[in-house]
Design a protein around this motif. Structure first.
Motif, short mmCIF file in Angstrom:
data_model
loop_
_atom_site.label_atom_id
_atom_site.label_comp_id
_atom_site.label_asym_id
_atom_site.label_seq_id
_atom_site.Cartn_x
_atom_site.Cartn_y
_atom_site.Cartn_z
N ALA A 25 17.17 -2.93 31.17
CA ALA A 25 16.50 -3.69 32.23
C ALA A 25 15.13 -3.07 32.53
N ILE A 26 14.16 -3.93 32.84
CA ILE A 26 12.79 -3.46 33.09
C ILE A 26 12.45 -3.59 34.56
N SER A 27 11.83 -2.56 35.11
CA SER A 27 11.44 -2.60 36.52
C SER A 27 10.01 -2.08 36.61
N PRO A 28 9.18 -2.66 37.50
CA PRO A 28 7.81 -2.17 37.62
C PRO A 28 7.74 -0.80 38.30
N ARG A 29 8.80 -0.41 39.04
CA ARG A 29 8.77 0.91 39.67
C ARG A 29 10.10 1.62 39.45
N TRP A 30 10.09 2.92 39.70
CA TRP A 30 11.30 3.71 39.46
C TRP A 30 12.36 3.34 40.48
N GLN A 31 13.60 3.28 40.02
CA GLN A 31 14.72 3.02 40.94
C GLN A 31 15.82 4.02 40.66
N GLY A 32 16.53 4.41 41.71
CA GLY A 32 17.63 5.35 41.52
C GLY A 32 18.80 4.69 40.83
N LYS A 33 19.06 3.43 41.20
CA LYS A 33 20.20 2.73 40.62
C LYS A 33 19.72 1.46 39.95
N CYS A 34 20.23 1.23 38.73
CA CYS A 34 19.85 0.00 38.03
C CYS A 34 20.63 -1.17 38.63
N GLU A 35 19.89 -2.17 39.09
CA GLU A 35 20.58 -3.31 39.70
C GLU A 35 21.27 -4.20 38.68
N ALA A 36 20.82 -4.08 37.41
CA ALA A 36 21.41 -4.93 36.37
C ALA A 36 22.77 -4.41 35.93
N CYS A 37 22.88 -3.09 35.73
CA CYS A 37 24.14 -2.59 35.18
C CYS A 37 24.86 -1.62 36.13
N GLY A 38 24.22 -1.26 37.23
CA GLY A 38 24.88 -0.41 38.21
C GLY A 38 24.86 1.07 37.90
N GLU A 39 24.21 1.47 36.79
CA GLU A 39 24.17 2.90 36.45
C GLU A 39 23.13 3.61 37.32
N TRP A 40 23.39 4.89 37.57
CA TRP A 40 22.48 5.68 38.39
C TRP A 40 21.56 6.52 37.52
N ASN A 41 20.34 6.68 38.01
CA ASN A 41 19.40 7.62 37.41
C ASN A 41 19.15 7.36 35.93
#
Ligand code: TYD
Ligand code: MG
Length: 474
Positions: A15-31
């Protein structure tokens, strides 16, 4: 022109995000987000120098096409999972946790194929050639004419492979260690893994070699998971098992050339992976049939019947919210089954802790396991062991109806082969009550509703007779 911004890409799902995220909203994995430069993506170079398209011929659906030819590996369990052998020009991805035995399985497959006179190349990106050789020696495979190399550059690998006779099989161990010049991200990132996989897939299609990619699955998401290339390859198999058990299951999750859901069963021994031709015997080994809460499920894995024991422990809870723990089965399926037992079986489980376990580390996905799980739960609740020679299968609906499941005949035959003489199974058109499907000497209790099974087991608890299952005459 706007300044090119870098993207953050989830290394687990892509999944692609324009900014860093702690948790991926697409697959639920952290970091799992890692910054990657935008222009480094696959196809970025082509996009820069966009050229006019070439016109190609279109074809109809009907036409002369031979069925895909197959190359048998020589390991029957592996051939079962691939759907009858490797298909030339196809790419197979084998995923699994580190240390599960992927490299061992593949060096064995390579050696078996090389002994049949095929050209086989094993490229290791993780171990030195000497290490691979040492393992092969220990496995007694040193005499096989497998060509070895420790390499990580995809361009060099493809150049080398294209130079000689086209290999029948190329093993890339692992895809996460490979890197390609076309992408300038670091090795192991989504961009690199995708780029490397794409180049190797192109090589397979053009040359007709079968390519096997090894993909590590890690829980912490430090390296891009095999999921990011699953859609690109022809077949995906996952190698499962856990440390406390010696056997490993190769499970087919995608196959463009054959059926899915097929499993291959292996046992990890001192001499490498040994094929297990009769998994039911292995899964039922060491069974204590005299304990309450254990039911034998006559299941299907692909085209093969497999018998496994489902164990349940139901105990009064000391907690406000009772505990529910499941190993090897779908937890939401357990919740549903408990609700059905309460609503239609007049069984009170609301104040009980419930533990359900599929023995031997096996994972069951079939709804047909409902009846066996229900039997194990009720058996544990009433404290009565189920008859040792009895198997269960059938799907339980929300109304409490026990619904027919496919392959009743095969399930019964496997149970009969392993010495079981009674079965509790659904009634109905595809159910187990049709005469032709029932092996001789198999007693059958064909039921329509979960209540019938519960009544029989409760009778056992009160010291009742045979659980309502009559032995067939003759
Ligand atoms: P390996 O094939 O290296 O795993 P992977 O490639 O999936 O990371 O297997 C490693 C494990 O297998 C290691 O813990 C030791 C065990 N093993 C045996 O028990 N017997 C054997 O003959 C071999 C080669 C490995
Ligand atoms: Mg390995």
């Amino acid at each position: 022109m706007a300044k090119a911004r870098s993207n953050f890409i989830c290394q687990a799902c892509g999944a692609i995000s324009p900014r860093w995220q702690g948790k991926c909203e697409a697959c639920g994995e952290w970091n799992t987000f890692v910054e990657e430069a935008p222009a480094s993506g696959i196809g970025a170079a082509a996009a820069r120098g966009a050229k006019k398209g070439r016109i190609f011929a279109l074809e109809g659906l009907s036409g002369e096409s031979q069925p895909a030819p197959r190359i048998l590996s020589g390991l029957a369990e592996l051939d079962r999972v691939t759907g009858g052998g490797f298909v030339p020009g196809s790419v197979l991805l084998i995923g699994g946790e580190p240390g599960i035995g992927k490299s061992t399985l593949l060096i064995q497959a390579c050696a078996a194929l090389a002994r049949k006179g095929e050209r086989v190349v094993y490229i290791s990106g993780e171990e030195a050639a000497a290490q691979v050789r040492l393992r092969a020696e220990r496995l007694g495979l040193a005499d096989a004419a497998v060509e070895l190399a420790a390499e990580t550059s995809v361009e060099d690998i493809i150049a080398t492979l294209s130079a000689g006779r086209t290999p029948a099989l190329v093993v890339i161990d692992s895809i996460q260690t490979m890197w390609t010049d076309t992408a300038d991200a670091t090795a192991g990132t989504v961009t690199q893994v995708r780029g490397a996989a794409q180049a190797l897939i192109r090589f397979a299609k053009l040359s007709g070699a079968c390519v096997i990619l090894v993909g590590h699955v890690t829980k912490d998401g430090q390296i891009a998971g095999p999921r990011v290339v699953e859609h690109m390859v022809d077949a995906v198999a996952s190698f499962e098992g856990d440390g406390s058990h010696h056997f490993r299951i190769l499970r087919n999750v995608k196959n463009r050339f054959g059926p899915t859901d097929e499993i291959g069963v292996f046992e990890m021994t001192g001499g490498g992976l040994a094929e297990v031709a009769n998994p039911s015997a292995l899964f039922l080994a060491g069974r204590d049939g005299s304990a309450a809460g254990a039911a034998v499920f006559a299941g299907m894995e692909g085209t093969r019947p497999v018998l496994v024991e489902i164990q349940a422990l139901v105990a009064p809870s000391a907690l406000g919210t009772p505990r529910r723990a499941v190993v090897g089965w779908d937890p939401s399926r357990l919740s549903m089954l408990v609700a059905v037992l309460e609503a239609h079986g007049r069984i009170k489980l609301g104040q009980h802790d419930i533990y359900l376990n599929v023995a031997g580390g096996m994972k069951i996905t079939e709804p047909a396991a409902d009846l066996a799980a229900a039997a194990a739960l009720v058996s544990s609740l009433v404290g009565a062991a189920l008859p040792q020679d009895m198997v269960f299968f059938g799907e339980v609906g929300l109304s409490g109806a026990v619904r027919p499941v496919p392959h009743a005949g095969l399930r019964l035959k496997e149970a009969s082969k392993l010495g079981f003489s009674r079965a509790v199974a659904p009634q109905g058109p595809q159910g187990a009550d049709s005469k032709s499907e029932k092996p001789n000497g198999m007693g059958l209790n064909a039921i329509r509703h979960i209540g019938e099974a519960i009544a029989d087991i409760a009778a056992l608890g009160r010291g009742g007779a045979s659980g309502g299952v009559k032995r067939a005459a003759g």
